[in-house]
Scaffold this motif. Structure first.
Motif, mmCIF file in Angstrom:
data_model
loop_
_atom_site.group_PDB
_atom_site.id
_atom_site.type_symbol
_atom_site.label_atom_id
_atom_site.label_comp_id
_atom_site.label_asym_id
_atom_site.label_seq_id
_atom_site.Cartn_x
_atom_site.Cartn_y
_atom_site.Cartn_z
ATOM 1 N N PRO A 23 0.814 -1.027 0.067
ATOM 2 C CA PRO A 23 0.011 -0.065 -0.076
ATOM 3 C C PRO A 23 0.806 1.376 -0.019
ATOM 4 O O PRO A 23 0.320 2.155 -0.364
ATOM 5 N N PHE A 24 2.049 1.411 0.452
ATOM 6 C CA PHE A 24 2.773 2.386 0.449
ATOM 7 C C PHE A 24 2.967 2.987 -0.798
ATOM 8 O O PHE A 24 3.013 4.397 -1.137
ATOM 9 N N PHE A 79 5.793 -8.628 12.993
ATOM 10 C CA PHE A 79 7.216 -7.811 13.012
ATOM 11 C C PHE A 79 6.980 -6.605 11.797
ATOM 12 O O PHE A 79 7.208 -5.550 12.091
ATOM 13 N N ALA A 80 6.324 -7.048 10.639
ATOM 14 C CA ALA A 80 6.128 -6.266 9.415
ATOM 15 C C ALA A 80 5.276 -5.075 9.882
ATOM 16 O O ALA A 80 5.476 -3.980 9.431
ATOM 17 N N GLU A 81 4.201 -5.394 10.777
ATOM 18 C CA GLU A 81 3.356 -4.330 11.121
ATOM 19 C C GLU A 81 3.724 -3.379 12.085
ATOM 20 O O GLU A 81 3.557 -2.297 11.911
ATOM 21 N N VAL A 85 4.372 0.893 11.837
ATOM 22 C CA VAL A 85 3.883 1.791 12.888
ATOM 23 C C VAL A 85 5.100 2.710 12.975
ATOM 24 O O VAL A 85 4.711 3.802 13.177
ATOM 25 N N ALA A 86 6.382 2.341 13.127
ATOM 26 C CA ALA A 86 7.458 3.151 13.120
ATOM 27 C C ALA A 86 7.402 3.992 12.055
ATOM 28 O O ALA A 86 7.952 5.046 12.045
ATOM 29 N N PRO A 159 0.002 2.966 5.335
ATOM 30 C CA PRO A 159 0.590 1.901 5.180
ATOM 31 C C PRO A 159 0.118 0.867 6.486
ATOM 32 O O PRO A 159 -0.448 -0.139 6.316
ATOM 33 N N ALA A 160 0.211 1.372 7.687
ATOM 34 C CA ALA A 160 0.056 0.754 8.985
ATOM 35 C C ALA A 160 -1.323 0.432 9.220
ATOM 36 O O ALA A 160 -1.941 -0.465 9.814
#
Length: 410
Positions: A23-24, A79-81, A85-86, A159-160
Protein backbone atom coordinates in the motif's frame (compact mmCIF):
# COMPACT_ATOMS: atom_id res chain seq x y z
CA UNK A 1 -13.25 -30.04 -0.75
CA UNK A 2 -9.70 -30.32 0.53
CA UNK A 3 -8.41 -28.46 -2.54
CA UNK A 4 -10.98 -25.69 -2.04
CA UNK A 5 -10.03 -25.39 1.61
CA UNK A 6 -6.31 -25.29 0.78
CA UNK A 7 -6.53 -22.76 -2.04
CA UNK A 8 -8.88 -20.46 -0.10
CA UNK A 9 -6.61 -20.47 2.95
CA UNK A 10 -3.39 -19.97 0.94
CA UNK A 11 -4.92 -17.27 -1.28
CA UNK A 12 -6.24 -15.36 1.72
CA UNK A 13 -2.99 -15.58 3.69
CA UNK A 14 -0.81 -14.28 0.88
CA UNK A 15 -3.38 -11.70 -0.23
CA UNK A 16 -3.37 -10.27 3.28
CA UNK A 17 0.45 -10.22 3.35
CA UNK A 18 0.31 -7.70 0.51
CA UNK A 19 -1.64 -5.32 2.72
CA UNK A 20 1.54 -5.01 4.80
CA UNK A 21 3.88 -4.70 1.82
CA UNK A 22 2.45 -2.74 -1.12
CA UNK A 23 0.00 0.00 0.00
CA UNK A 24 2.82 2.51 0.60
CA UNK A 25 3.40 2.62 -3.17
CA UNK A 26 -0.10 4.07 -3.71
CA UNK A 27 1.15 7.37 -2.22
CA UNK A 28 3.49 9.84 -3.92
CA UNK A 29 5.97 10.62 -1.08
CA UNK A 30 7.46 13.70 -2.73
CA UNK A 31 10.91 14.96 -1.77
CA UNK A 32 14.42 13.59 -1.57
CA UNK A 33 16.51 11.73 1.01
CA UNK A 34 20.06 10.36 0.84
CA UNK A 35 20.39 11.84 -2.67
CA UNK A 36 17.44 9.79 -3.96
CA UNK A 37 13.84 10.62 -4.75
CA UNK A 38 12.01 9.73 -1.55
CA UNK A 39 9.68 7.19 -3.19
CA UNK A 40 12.61 5.46 -4.91
CA UNK A 41 14.49 5.42 -1.59
CA UNK A 42 11.49 3.84 0.16
CA UNK A 43 10.95 1.26 -2.58
CA UNK A 44 14.65 0.45 -2.71
CA UNK A 45 14.92 0.07 1.05
CA UNK A 46 11.95 -2.26 1.23
CA UNK A 47 13.32 -4.35 -1.64
CA UNK A 48 16.72 -4.57 0.09
CA UNK A 49 15.00 -6.07 3.12
CA UNK A 50 12.90 -8.33 0.93
CA UNK A 51 15.94 -9.52 -1.05
CA UNK A 52 17.92 -10.23 2.11
CA UNK A 53 14.97 -12.27 3.35
CA UNK A 54 15.07 -14.36 0.16
CA UNK A 55 18.78 -15.17 0.59
CA UNK A 56 18.18 -16.18 4.22
CA UNK A 57 15.15 -18.19 3.09
CA UNK A 58 17.26 -20.36 0.76
CA UNK A 59 18.43 -22.09 3.90
CA UNK A 60 15.86 -21.33 6.58
CA UNK A 61 12.67 -21.94 4.58
CA UNK A 62 14.12 -25.00 2.81
CA UNK A 63 14.82 -26.55 6.22
CA UNK A 64 11.68 -25.35 8.05
CA UNK A 65 9.71 -28.24 9.63
CA UNK A 66 6.04 -28.20 8.58
CA UNK A 67 4.70 -27.93 12.12
CA UNK A 68 6.56 -24.62 12.71
CA UNK A 69 5.28 -22.82 9.61
CA UNK A 70 2.14 -21.27 11.19
CA UNK A 71 4.15 -19.75 14.05
CA UNK A 72 6.73 -18.36 11.63
CA UNK A 73 4.00 -16.77 9.50
CA UNK A 74 2.29 -15.01 12.39
CA UNK A 75 5.55 -13.76 13.87
CA UNK A 76 6.88 -12.44 10.57
CA UNK A 77 3.75 -10.47 9.71
CA UNK A 78 3.45 -9.05 13.23
CA UNK A 79 7.04 -7.78 12.91
CA UNK A 80 6.20 -6.19 9.54
CA UNK A 81 3.21 -4.33 11.01
CA UNK A 82 5.32 -2.97 13.88
CA UNK A 83 7.74 -1.64 11.28
CA UNK A 84 4.83 0.16 9.57
CA UNK A 85 3.87 1.76 12.87
CA UNK A 86 7.45 3.05 13.13
CA UNK A 87 7.10 4.24 9.51
CA UNK A 88 4.17 6.41 10.56
CA UNK A 89 6.05 7.93 13.49
CA UNK A 90 9.42 8.71 11.91
CA UNK A 91 10.66 11.53 9.62
CA UNK A 92 11.61 10.76 5.98
CA UNK A 93 15.08 9.36 6.72
CA UNK A 94 13.62 7.19 9.49
CA UNK A 95 10.86 5.97 7.18
CA UNK A 96 13.51 4.61 4.83
CA UNK A 97 14.93 2.53 7.71
CA UNK A 98 11.49 1.42 8.91
CA UNK A 99 10.41 0.21 5.46
CA UNK A 100 13.58 -1.92 5.27
CA UNK A 101 12.51 -3.75 8.42
CA UNK A 102 9.01 -4.04 6.98
CA UNK A 103 10.35 -5.87 3.90
CA UNK A 104 12.81 -8.03 5.84
CA UNK A 105 10.30 -10.57 7.23
CA UNK A 106 7.82 -10.52 4.34
CA UNK A 107 10.12 -12.20 1.82
CA UNK A 108 9.79 -15.46 3.74
CA UNK A 109 5.99 -15.62 3.62
CA UNK A 110 5.59 -17.11 0.13
CA UNK A 111 7.80 -20.13 0.82
CA UNK A 112 6.04 -20.88 4.09
CA UNK A 113 2.59 -20.69 2.49
CA UNK A 114 3.53 -22.69 -0.61
CA UNK A 115 5.11 -25.34 1.62
CA UNK A 116 1.57 -26.36 2.60
CA UNK A 117 0.62 -26.90 -1.07
CA UNK A 118 3.55 -28.46 -2.94
CA UNK A 119 3.91 -32.15 -3.79
CA UNK A 120 0.17 -32.76 -4.29
CA UNK A 121 -1.56 -33.97 -7.44
CA UNK A 122 -3.62 -30.76 -7.37
CA UNK A 123 -0.59 -28.48 -6.90
CA UNK A 124 -1.22 -26.70 -10.25
CA UNK A 125 -4.72 -25.75 -9.15
CA UNK A 126 -3.56 -24.77 -5.68
CA UNK A 127 -0.53 -22.88 -6.98
CA UNK A 128 -2.57 -21.03 -9.60
CA UNK A 129 -5.07 -20.00 -6.96
CA UNK A 130 -2.30 -18.89 -4.61
CA UNK A 131 -0.53 -16.98 -7.36
CA UNK A 132 -3.60 -14.96 -8.28
CA UNK A 133 -3.46 -13.58 -4.74
CA UNK A 134 -0.46 -11.39 -5.48
CA UNK A 135 -1.77 -10.45 -8.93
CA UNK A 136 -4.95 -8.95 -7.48
CA UNK A 137 -3.66 -8.12 -4.00
CA UNK A 138 -1.25 -5.41 -5.11
CA UNK A 139 -4.01 -3.57 -6.94
CA UNK A 140 -6.74 -4.08 -4.36
CA UNK A 141 -4.63 -3.23 -1.30
CA UNK A 142 -3.34 -0.10 -3.04
CA UNK A 143 -6.94 0.84 -3.85
CA UNK A 144 -7.72 0.40 -0.14
CA UNK A 145 -4.74 2.60 0.68
CA UNK A 146 -5.94 5.32 -1.74
CA UNK A 147 -9.42 5.07 -0.21
CA UNK A 148 -8.01 5.50 3.30
CA UNK A 149 -6.16 8.63 2.19
CA UNK A 150 -9.41 9.93 0.66
CA UNK A 151 -10.95 9.46 4.13
CA UNK A 152 -8.27 11.65 5.68
CA UNK A 153 -5.57 9.14 6.69
CA UNK A 154 -2.12 10.64 6.04
CA UNK A 155 0.43 9.15 3.64
CA UNK A 156 2.62 8.23 6.61
CA UNK A 157 -0.06 6.27 8.50
CA UNK A 158 -1.89 4.78 5.53
CA UNK A 159 0.40 1.68 5.24
CA UNK A 160 -0.02 0.72 8.92
CA UNK A 161 -3.76 1.36 8.78
CA UNK A 162 -4.15 -0.85 5.71
CA UNK A 163 -2.20 -3.68 7.34
CA UNK A 164 -4.28 -3.44 10.52
CA UNK A 165 -7.49 -3.82 8.49
CA UNK A 166 -6.33 -7.15 7.06
CA UNK A 167 -4.58 -8.59 10.16
CA UNK A 168 -7.57 -10.56 11.58
CA UNK A 169 -8.24 -12.17 8.19
CA UNK A 170 -4.56 -13.13 7.87
CA UNK A 171 -4.65 -14.84 11.27
CA UNK A 172 -7.77 -16.83 10.31
CA UNK A 173 -6.12 -17.94 7.05
CA UNK A 174 -2.99 -19.18 8.84
CA UNK A 175 -5.11 -21.21 11.26
CA UNK A 176 -6.89 -22.75 8.26
CA UNK A 177 -3.55 -23.65 6.62
CA UNK A 178 -2.37 -25.31 9.82
CA UNK A 179 -5.36 -27.69 9.60
CA UNK A 180 -4.33 -29.10 6.21
CA UNK A 181 -3.22 -32.77 6.19
CA UNK A 182 0.13 -33.71 4.59
CA UNK A 183 0.27 -35.09 1.01
CA UNK A 184 -1.28 -38.55 0.60
CA UNK A 185 0.42 -41.70 -0.68
CA UNK A 186 -1.15 -41.06 -4.10
CA UNK A 187 0.30 -37.54 -4.11
CA UNK A 188 3.77 -38.89 -3.35
CA UNK A 189 3.49 -41.56 -6.04
CA UNK A 190 2.52 -38.99 -8.67
CA UNK A 191 4.69 -36.02 -7.69
CA UNK A 192 7.67 -37.47 -5.73
CA UNK A 193 8.18 -37.09 -1.99
CA UNK A 194 8.98 -33.60 -0.68
CA UNK A 195 11.45 -33.28 2.18
CA UNK A 196 13.45 -30.44 3.77
CA UNK A 197 16.86 -30.09 2.03
CA UNK A 198 20.18 -29.67 3.84
CA UNK A 199 23.13 -27.78 2.34
CA UNK A 200 24.63 -30.82 0.58
CA UNK A 201 21.30 -31.73 -1.02
CA UNK A 202 20.76 -28.15 -2.19
CA UNK A 203 24.22 -27.97 -3.80
CA UNK A 204 23.79 -31.39 -5.42
CA UNK A 205 20.42 -30.48 -6.92
CA UNK A 206 21.63 -27.17 -8.33
CA UNK A 207 24.81 -28.49 -9.93
CA UNK A 208 23.02 -31.52 -11.35
CA UNK A 209 20.74 -29.27 -13.42
CA UNK A 210 22.92 -26.14 -13.52
CA UNK A 211 22.56 -25.12 -17.21
CA UNK A 212 18.79 -25.03 -17.14
CA UNK A 213 18.56 -23.56 -13.64
CA UNK A 214 21.05 -20.79 -14.48
CA UNK A 215 19.05 -19.84 -17.60
CA UNK A 216 15.85 -19.72 -15.56
CA UNK A 217 17.52 -17.65 -12.83
CA UNK A 218 19.03 -15.07 -15.21
CA UNK A 219 15.78 -14.37 -17.04
CA UNK A 220 13.90 -14.29 -13.73
CA UNK A 221 16.12 -11.39 -12.66
CA UNK A 222 14.59 -9.36 -15.50
CA UNK A 223 11.06 -10.61 -14.89
CA UNK A 224 11.19 -9.81 -11.18
CA UNK A 225 12.63 -6.35 -11.74
CA UNK A 226 10.01 -5.68 -14.41
CA UNK A 227 7.14 -6.90 -12.28
CA UNK A 228 8.31 -4.97 -9.21
CA UNK A 229 8.84 -1.75 -11.18
CA UNK A 230 5.35 -2.05 -12.64
CA UNK A 231 3.84 -2.74 -9.23
CA UNK A 232 5.72 0.01 -7.39
CA UNK A 233 5.43 2.81 -9.94
CA UNK A 234 2.12 1.98 -11.61
CA UNK A 235 0.63 5.05 -9.92
CA UNK A 236 3.03 7.21 -11.92
CA UNK A 237 2.52 5.13 -15.10
CA UNK A 238 -1.28 5.37 -14.91
CA UNK A 239 -0.99 9.10 -14.22
CA UNK A 240 1.18 9.57 -17.33
CA UNK A 241 -1.37 7.57 -19.34
CA UNK A 242 -4.14 9.84 -18.03
CA UNK A 243 -6.20 7.04 -16.46
CA UNK A 244 -5.34 7.25 -12.74
CA UNK A 245 -8.19 6.82 -10.27
CA UNK A 246 -8.72 4.80 -7.10
CA UNK A 247 -10.32 1.87 -8.93
CA UNK A 248 -7.88 1.42 -11.83
CA UNK A 249 -5.48 -0.81 -9.87
CA UNK A 250 -8.13 -3.35 -8.90
CA UNK A 251 -9.85 -3.19 -12.30
CA UNK A 252 -6.79 -3.97 -14.40
CA UNK A 253 -5.28 -6.58 -12.09
CA UNK A 254 -8.56 -8.47 -11.70
CA UNK A 255 -8.67 -9.08 -15.47
CA UNK A 256 -5.03 -10.17 -15.40
CA UNK A 257 -5.68 -12.60 -12.55
CA UNK A 258 -8.67 -14.20 -14.27
CA UNK A 259 -6.75 -15.01 -17.48
CA UNK A 260 -3.57 -16.18 -15.74
CA UNK A 261 -5.49 -18.38 -13.28
CA UNK A 262 -7.39 -20.11 -16.09
CA UNK A 263 -4.29 -20.81 -18.20
CA UNK A 264 -2.10 -22.05 -15.35
CA UNK A 265 -4.83 -24.17 -13.80
CA UNK A 266 -5.19 -25.94 -17.16
CA UNK A 267 -1.73 -27.47 -16.56
CA UNK A 268 -3.47 -29.68 -13.98
CA UNK A 269 -5.01 -31.61 -16.88
CA UNK A 270 -1.56 -32.80 -18.07
CA UNK A 271 -0.68 -35.81 -15.92
CA UNK A 272 2.67 -36.58 -17.59
CA UNK A 273 5.20 -34.52 -15.65
CA UNK A 274 7.66 -34.07 -18.55
CA UNK A 275 4.96 -32.87 -20.93
CA UNK A 276 3.62 -30.54 -18.27
CA UNK A 277 7.11 -29.09 -17.62
CA UNK A 278 7.59 -28.34 -21.32
CA UNK A 279 4.04 -27.02 -21.60
CA UNK A 280 4.75 -24.59 -18.77
CA UNK A 281 7.87 -23.39 -20.62
CA UNK A 282 5.77 -22.82 -23.76
CA UNK A 283 3.15 -20.88 -21.80
CA UNK A 284 5.82 -18.68 -20.23
CA UNK A 285 7.33 -17.98 -23.66
CA UNK A 286 3.89 -16.91 -24.91
CA UNK A 287 3.80 -14.47 -22.00
CA UNK A 288 7.07 -12.90 -23.15
CA UNK A 289 5.68 -12.51 -26.68
CA UNK A 290 2.52 -10.86 -25.30
CA UNK A 291 4.59 -8.26 -23.42
CA UNK A 292 6.25 -7.25 -26.68
CA UNK A 293 3.08 -7.42 -28.81
CA UNK A 294 1.00 -5.31 -26.41
CA UNK A 295 3.76 -2.71 -26.08
CA UNK A 296 4.01 -2.45 -29.86
CA UNK A 297 0.22 -2.07 -30.18
CA UNK A 298 0.16 0.68 -27.54
CA UNK A 299 3.12 2.51 -29.13
CA UNK A 300 1.31 2.49 -32.50
CA UNK A 301 -1.90 3.78 -30.94
CA UNK A 302 -3.89 0.62 -31.65
CA UNK A 303 -4.88 0.14 -27.97
CA UNK A 304 -5.34 2.47 -25.01
CA UNK A 305 -3.31 2.66 -21.82
CA UNK A 306 -5.62 0.53 -19.65
CA UNK A 307 -5.84 -2.21 -22.29
CA UNK A 308 -2.06 -2.15 -22.62
CA UNK A 309 -1.58 -2.56 -18.87
CA UNK A 310 -4.04 -5.46 -18.84
CA UNK A 311 -2.39 -7.29 -21.77
CA UNK A 312 1.11 -6.49 -20.58
CA UNK A 313 0.14 -7.73 -17.11
CA UNK A 314 -1.22 -11.00 -18.50
CA UNK A 315 2.00 -11.57 -20.45
CA UNK A 316 4.22 -10.65 -17.53
CA UNK A 317 2.42 -12.88 -15.04
CA UNK A 318 2.24 -15.81 -17.48
CA UNK A 319 6.03 -15.67 -17.62
CA UNK A 320 6.51 -14.89 -13.93
CA UNK A 321 3.89 -16.79 -11.91
CA UNK A 322 4.99 -20.38 -12.72
CA UNK A 323 8.28 -19.82 -10.89
CA UNK A 324 6.51 -19.53 -7.58
CA UNK A 325 4.30 -22.59 -7.93
CA UNK A 326 4.09 -25.04 -10.84
CA UNK A 327 7.48 -24.76 -12.62
CA UNK A 328 9.77 -26.26 -9.99
CA UNK A 329 7.08 -28.56 -8.63
CA UNK A 330 6.79 -30.21 -12.06
CA UNK A 331 10.57 -30.09 -12.59
CA UNK A 332 11.13 -32.13 -9.43
CA UNK A 333 8.38 -34.56 -10.43
CA UNK A 334 9.77 -34.91 -13.99
CA UNK A 335 13.34 -35.56 -12.79
CA UNK A 336 12.32 -37.85 -9.91
CA UNK A 337 14.61 -36.14 -7.41
CA UNK A 338 13.45 -36.09 -3.77
CA UNK A 339 13.59 -32.39 -2.90
CA UNK A 340 11.47 -29.32 -2.20
CA UNK A 341 10.57 -26.74 -4.84
CA UNK A 342 10.77 -24.00 -2.20
CA UNK A 343 14.58 -24.20 -2.49
CA UNK A 344 14.72 -23.12 -6.15
CA UNK A 345 11.87 -20.68 -5.65
CA UNK A 346 14.05 -18.87 -3.13
CA UNK A 347 17.23 -19.07 -5.21
CA UNK A 348 15.52 -17.40 -8.17
CA UNK A 349 13.68 -14.94 -5.94
CA UNK A 350 16.87 -13.89 -4.16
CA UNK A 351 18.68 -13.01 -7.37
CA UNK A 352 15.49 -11.57 -8.85
CA UNK A 353 15.32 -8.93 -6.15
CA UNK A 354 18.96 -8.07 -6.67
CA UNK A 355 17.80 -7.18 -10.19
CA UNK A 356 15.04 -5.00 -8.72
CA UNK A 357 17.63 -3.03 -6.76
CA UNK A 358 19.82 -2.63 -9.84
CA UNK A 359 16.96 -1.31 -11.98
CA UNK A 360 15.90 1.23 -9.35
CA UNK A 361 19.43 2.55 -9.03
CA UNK A 362 19.80 2.66 -12.83
CA UNK A 363 16.54 4.63 -13.16
CA UNK A 364 17.52 7.13 -10.47
CA UNK A 365 21.14 7.72 -11.50
CA UNK A 366 21.32 6.67 -15.16
CA UNK A 367 17.89 7.52 -16.60
CA UNK A 368 16.57 10.19 -14.25
CA UNK A 369 15.46 12.38 -17.18
CA UNK A 370 13.17 9.66 -18.59
CA UNK A 371 9.56 9.66 -17.46
CA UNK A 372 8.27 6.60 -15.61
CA UNK A 373 6.17 5.70 -18.64
CA UNK A 374 8.99 5.99 -21.18
CA UNK A 375 11.32 3.98 -18.97
CA UNK A 376 8.68 1.27 -18.55
CA UNK A 377 8.09 1.03 -22.29
CA UNK A 378 11.82 0.52 -22.93
CA UNK A 379 12.03 -1.96 -20.06
CA UNK A 380 9.15 -3.91 -21.64
CA UNK A 381 11.14 -4.50 -24.84
CA UNK A 382 14.27 -5.63 -22.98
CA UNK A 383 12.38 -7.96 -20.65
CA UNK A 384 10.40 -9.57 -23.47
CA UNK A 385 13.55 -10.30 -25.47
CA UNK A 386 15.58 -11.72 -22.58
CA UNK A 387 12.66 -13.80 -21.31
CA UNK A 388 11.87 -15.36 -24.67
CA UNK A 389 15.51 -16.34 -25.23
CA UNK A 390 15.85 -17.74 -21.71
CA UNK A 391 12.72 -19.86 -21.92
CA UNK A 392 13.86 -21.37 -25.22
CA UNK A 393 17.28 -22.28 -23.75
CA UNK A 394 15.79 -23.73 -20.54
CA UNK A 395 13.05 -25.61 -22.39
CA UNK A 396 15.51 -27.28 -24.74
CA UNK A 397 17.78 -28.25 -21.84
CA UNK A 398 15.06 -29.81 -19.70
CA UNK A 399 13.54 -31.52 -22.74
CA UNK A 400 16.86 -33.35 -23.03
CA UNK A 401 17.54 -34.24 -19.40
CA UNK A 402 14.00 -35.50 -18.75
CA UNK A 403 13.79 -37.63 -21.89
CA UNK A 404 13.46 -41.32 -21.02
CA UNK A 405 16.42 -43.49 -22.11
CA UNK A 406 15.79 -45.95 -24.98
CA UNK A 407 15.57 -48.96 -22.63
CA UNK A 408 12.91 -47.22 -20.57
CA UNK A 409 10.91 -46.31 -23.71
CA UNK A 410 10.92 -49.94 -24.88
Amino acid sequence: MLALWAVAAAFTAYFCMYSFRKPFSAASFDGEVFGLQLKIALALSQVLGYALSKFVGIRVISEAPPERRPYYLIGLVAFAELALVAFGLLPPAGKVVAIFFNGLPLGAVWGLVFGFLEGRKTTELLGAGLSTSYIVAGGITKSVGRWLMDQGVSESWMPAATGALFAPLFLAAVIALAKLPPPTEDDVALRVEREPMDAAQRRGFFFRFAPGLIALTVLYVFLTAYRDFRGTFDTEIYEALGVLDASVFAKTESWVAAFVLALLAAMFLIRDNRKALLGIHALMAVGAVLIAASTLAMSLGWIGGVTWMILNGIGMYLAYVPYGCVLFDRLIAATGVVATSVFMIYVTDAFGYVGVIGVMLFKNFGQAELSWLDFFVGFSWVTAGVALLGFVVSGLYFAGVTRAPPTARR
